[in-house]
Write a protein that holds these residues in place. Structure first.
Motif, PDB file in Angstrom:
ATOM      1  N   LEU A 227       0.835  -1.204   0.000  1.00 35.04           N
ATOM      2  CA  LEU A 227       0.000   0.000   0.000  1.00 35.04           C
ATOM      3  C   LEU A 227       0.867   1.251   0.000  1.00 35.04           C
ATOM      4  CD1 LEU A 227      -2.907  -0.866   2.497  1.00 35.04           C
ATOM      5  CD2 LEU A 227      -2.879  -1.033  -0.006  1.00 35.04           C
ATOM      6  N   ALA A 228       1.957   1.226   0.763  1.00 34.29           N
ATOM      7  CA  ALA A 228       2.843   2.391   0.821  1.00 34.29           C
ATOM      8  C   ALA A 228       3.423   2.701  -0.555  1.00 34.29           C
ATOM      9  CB  ALA A 228       3.954   2.147   1.834  1.00 34.29           C
ATOM     10  N   ALA A 229       3.788   1.669  -1.296  1.00 33.90           N
ATOM     11  CA  ALA A 229       4.334   1.878  -2.633  1.00 33.90           C
ATOM     12  C   ALA A 229       3.294   2.492  -3.558  1.00 33.90           C
ATOM     13  CB  ALA A 229       4.828   0.546  -3.206  1.00 33.90           C
ATOM     14  N   GLU A 230       2.039   2.138  -3.363  1.00 30.47           N
ATOM     15  CA  GLU A 230       0.975   2.676  -4.215  1.00 30.47           C
ATOM     16  C   GLU A 230       0.663   4.119  -3.870  1.00 30.47           C
ATOM     17  OE1 GLU A 230      -1.078   1.873  -7.581  1.00 30.47           O
ATOM     18  OE2 GLU A 230       0.102   0.400  -6.463  1.00 30.47           O
ATOM     19  N   VAL A 231       0.817   4.498  -2.599  1.00 33.74           N
ATOM     20  CA  VAL A 231       0.522   5.860  -2.166  1.00 33.74           C
ATOM     21  C   VAL A 231       1.337   6.865  -2.963  1.00 33.74           C
ATOM     22  CG1 VAL A 231       0.777   7.497  -0.253  1.00 33.74           C
ATOM     23  CG2 VAL A 231      -0.252   5.253   0.162  1.00 33.74           C
ATOM     24  N   ALA A 232       2.596   6.529  -3.214  1.00 35.89           N
ATOM     25  CA  ALA A 232       3.486   7.464  -3.898  1.00 35.89           C
ATOM     26  C   ALA A 232       3.040   7.766  -5.325  1.00 35.89           C
ATOM     27  CB  ALA A 232       4.907   6.904  -3.908  1.00 35.89           C
ATOM     28  N   LYS A 233       2.175   6.939  -5.888  1.00 39.22           N
ATOM     29  CA  LYS A 233       1.730   7.132  -7.276  1.00 39.22           C
ATOM     30  C   LYS A 233       0.525   8.063  -7.379  1.00 39.22           C
ATOM     31  CE  LYS A 233       3.116   2.371  -8.330  1.00 39.22           C
ATOM     32  NZ  LYS A 233       2.633   1.042  -8.808  1.00 39.22           N
ATOM     33  N   GLY A 234      -0.089   8.367  -6.240  1.00 41.68           N
ATOM     34  CA  GLY A 234      -1.295   9.185  -6.273  1.00 41.68           C
ATOM     35  C   GLY A 234      -0.969  10.657  -6.422  1.00 41.68           C
ATOM     36  N   PRO A 235      -1.669  11.378  -7.279  1.00 38.76           N
ATOM     37  CA  PRO A 235      -1.394  12.804  -7.456  1.00 38.76           C
ATOM     38  C   PRO A 235      -2.026  13.654  -6.359  1.00 38.76           C
ATOM     39  CG  PRO A 235      -3.194  12.138  -8.878  1.00 38.76           C
ATOM     40  CD  PRO A 235      -2.714  10.898  -8.189  1.00 38.76           C
ATOM     41  N   GLY A 236      -1.300  14.685  -5.911  1.00 35.56           N
ATOM     42  CA  GLY A 236      -1.822  15.742  -5.063  1.00 35.56           C
ATOM     43  C   GLY A 236      -2.756  15.321  -3.953  1.00 35.56           C
ATOM     44  N   ARG A 237      -4.021  15.749  -4.089  1.00 31.22           N
ATOM     45  CA  ARG A 237      -5.034  15.525  -3.061  1.00 31.22           C
ATOM     46  C   ARG A 237      -5.238  14.038  -2.807  1.00 31.22           C
ATOM     47  NH1 ARG A 237     -10.463  14.694  -3.142  1.00 31.22           N
ATOM     48  NH2 ARG A 237     -10.534  14.909  -5.412  1.00 31.22           N
ATOM     49  N   VAL A 238      -5.176  13.237  -3.846  1.00 28.32           N
ATOM     50  CA  VAL A 238      -5.345  11.797  -3.695  1.00 28.32           C
ATOM     51  C   VAL A 238      -4.218  11.213  -2.849  1.00 28.32           C
ATOM     52  CG1 VAL A 238      -5.274   9.597  -4.936  1.00 28.32           C
ATOM     53  CG2 VAL A 238      -6.711  11.452  -5.789  1.00 28.32           C
TER      54      VAL A 238
END
Length: 302
Positions: free
Chosen positions: A167-178
């Protein structure tokens, strides 16, 4: 009125594409008979089958999906078994494709055209769905913090679908507010939660300033005998908190087993706080007061 001619045996109990039916010798007129529902263009389902549940709709739409398309967002999470909210957007069917391939444009389906790349697609009971971590990232644009945490708790739970690092690795892919929403949710995701209600109870307790409880703790007697597994536990104060959804309220045998278990927990010197569904209604203030009262009596001070 003449009854419609029976369908071939392999088409009688499932959704099917009209092309498959035609190859099996079914006529165009038979495909328009009143005993067949049309959930999506080109798809038929024998009347009487489930047309409402998300899983049923996904299986029906899969009959017309292109090879490059896959279920995504909340639909993918639901297929993996994760809890999803009941809002209209989450309950709709979400199907995606990566550029330059095209997403579906069909009534009742939300199509998503994702950026170019190789799709990380898994097979879930015969259906194509994007990877669970990616689906979790995609719903962050409209899900609440509590819903994101509940889904995250499930994904890192006992089924072992993901680790926290996934999940942590996926967080870094989210833009801005997401990304900010995902970071906040990830900070509250815990390994060990077993239901959305347990997650909500923990979040409500912690938001009120109470200590964070340990999850699903095994309680044993001094002689090593297993006594019970506690939903939420404060070992320092010997206070256990459990959510009781009352699904066994009409099952006398289950109620008797539960009562014996509650007694066994108290015999070990623990205070057991049972939270029922109505205690968590609204802002969950009643549940907070019950837990806080038990902790104070056990010696905790804010």
């Amino acid at each position: 009125m003449r009854r419609p001619r029976p369908l071939p045996e392999n088409l009688r109990d499932r959704a099917f594409h009209v092309d498959d039916a035609c190859r099996a010798g079914v006529t165009a007129g038979r495909l328009d008979a009143s005993d067949l529902a049309i959930p999506y263009p080109g798809v038929r389902v024998p009347v009487g089958h489930d047309l409402e549940s998300l899983a049923a709709r996904a299986r029906q739409f899969a009959e017309r999906m292109r090879p490059w398309q896959f279920f995504s967002h909340s639909t993918a999470l639901a297929l993996y078994g994760a809890p999803i909210p009941s809002d209209r957007a989450s309950q709709r069917l979400h199907v995606a494709a990566h550029r330059p391939d095209r997403e579906p444009r069909v009534a009742g389906v939300v199509g998503h055209r994702l950026g170019p790349g190789v799709a990380d697609v898994r097979e879930v009971e015969g259906l194509r769905a994007e990877a669970p971590a990616m689906a979790w990232r995609h719903v962050a644009s409209w899900w609440s913090h509590e819903d994101l945490v509940a889904a995250g708790d499930f994904l890192v739970g006992t089924r072992g679908l993901l680790a926290l690092d996934d999940l942590a690795a996926e967080v870094a892919k989210g833009p801005g507010r997401v990304q900010a929403a995902l970071e906040a949710a990830l900070s509250d995701v815990r390994v060990g939660a077993e239901s959305p209600a347990e997650t909500r109870l923990r979040l409500v307790i912690c938001a009120a300033g109470l200590p964070e409880p340990a999850l699903n703790v095994a309680l044993c007697a001094p002689d090593g005998r297993f006594v019970a597994r506690l939903d939420l536990a404060y070992a320092r104060w010997r206070v256990a908190v459990e959510y009781d959804g009352r699904q066994h309220a009409e099952d006398r045998a289950q109620f008797e087993r539960d009562a014996d278990r509650w007694h066994a927990i108290r015999e070990q010197g623990w205070v057991l706080v049972r939270i029922l569904r109505h205690h968590l209604q609204g802002d969950g203030g009643q549940a907070v007061r019950m837990v806080a009262g038990a902790l104070r009596q056990a010696g905790w001070t804010p």
